[in-house]
Design a protein around this motif. Structure first.
Motif, PDB file in Angstrom:
ATOM      1  N   ALA A   8      24.778  35.676  89.132  1.00  0.00           N
ATOM      2  CA  ALA A   8      24.017  34.441  89.409  1.00  0.00           C
ATOM      3  C   ALA A   8      22.585  35.152  90.071  1.00  0.00           C
ATOM      4  O   ALA A   8      22.439  36.239  90.327  1.00  0.00           O
ATOM      5  CB  ALA A   8      24.675  33.521  90.614  1.00  0.00           C
ATOM      6  N   GLN A  12      20.368  31.245  93.126  1.00  0.00           N
ATOM      7  CA  GLN A  12      21.638  30.262  92.944  1.00  0.00           C
ATOM      8  C   GLN A  12      22.607  30.795  93.974  1.00  0.00           C
ATOM      9  O   GLN A  12      23.406  30.055  94.340  1.00  0.00           O
ATOM     10  CB  GLN A  12      22.349  30.784  91.527  1.00  0.00           C
ATOM     11  CG  GLN A  12      21.580  30.112  90.466  1.00  0.00           C
ATOM     12  CD  GLN A  12      21.775  30.576  88.893  1.00  0.00           C
ATOM     13  OE1 GLN A  12      22.472  31.555  88.818  1.00  0.00           O
ATOM     14  NE2 GLN A  12      21.037  29.761  87.958  1.00  0.00           N
ATOM     15  N   THR A  62      19.690  23.950  90.521  1.00  0.00           N
ATOM     16  CA  THR A  62      20.552  25.076  90.872  1.00  0.00           C
ATOM     17  C   THR A  62      22.087  24.432  91.070  1.00  0.00           C
ATOM     18  O   THR A  62      23.050  25.016  90.538  1.00  0.00           O
ATOM     19  CB  THR A  62      20.069  25.829  92.197  1.00  0.00           C
ATOM     20  OG1 THR A  62      18.784  26.319  91.493  1.00  0.00           O
ATOM     21  CG2 THR A  62      21.151  26.956  92.329  1.00  0.00           C
ATOM     22  N   LEU A  66      25.219  25.692  88.892  1.00  0.00           N
ATOM     23  CA  LEU A  66      26.522  26.252  89.796  1.00  0.00           C
ATOM     24  C   LEU A  66      27.730  25.439  89.248  1.00  0.00           C
ATOM     25  O   LEU A  66      28.861  26.028  89.145  1.00  0.00           O
ATOM     26  CB  LEU A  66      26.288  26.306  91.226  1.00  0.00           C
ATOM     27  CG  LEU A  66      25.346  27.300  91.812  1.00  0.00           C
ATOM     28  CD1 LEU A  66      24.691  27.087  93.213  1.00  0.00           C
ATOM     29  CD2 LEU A  66      25.525  28.676  91.340  1.00  0.00           C
TER      30      LEU A  66
END
Length: 118
Positions: A8, A12, A62, A66
């Motif tokens: 990531a 993130q 974000t 995720l």
């Protein structure tokens, strides 16, 4: 899971850490504005200067990324008020201890991770 976190982006990982912190405080499921407020407070606690600011739009985007990566679960509350109706909330979809281990290896996040383990 470890690989997904390690791959990531720094931002993130910071957002994931924010959701993990809220979860540890019993404040999940969390709305994007809850995550944003926490990250805005925490940005000065980061080591280095890879992240210098936080915007709501970046946090919202974000959180969605995720969730798509399987690191967060999105929930839609059934009993939301008219002002919150339809807004997703987020909870970690990963093991907290394992995620903190990975995030703690990030030099930038290590100071914040250390406070969450106290």
């Amino acid at each position: 899971m470890r690989e997904r976190i390690a791959e990531a982006t720094p931002f993130q990982r910071f957002v994931l850490l924010g959701v993990l912190e809220l979860d540890g405080d019993g404040e999940t499921p969390a709305y994007s504005f809850d995550v944003y407020d926490l990250l805005e407070e925490r940005v000065d606690d980061l080591a280095g200067d890879r992240i210098v600011g936080v915007t709501r739009s970046d946090v919202i985007e974000t959180l969605s990324v995720l969730e798509a990566e399987g690191l967060l679960d999105e929930e839609r509350p059934d009993d939301a008020s008219p002002t919150g109706k339809g807004r997703p909330t987020y909870v970690p979809a990963v093991d907290r201890a394992e995620a903190l281990d990975v995030l703690g290896g990030d030099e930038m996040l290590a100071p914040v991770v250390a406070t969450l383990r106290e």
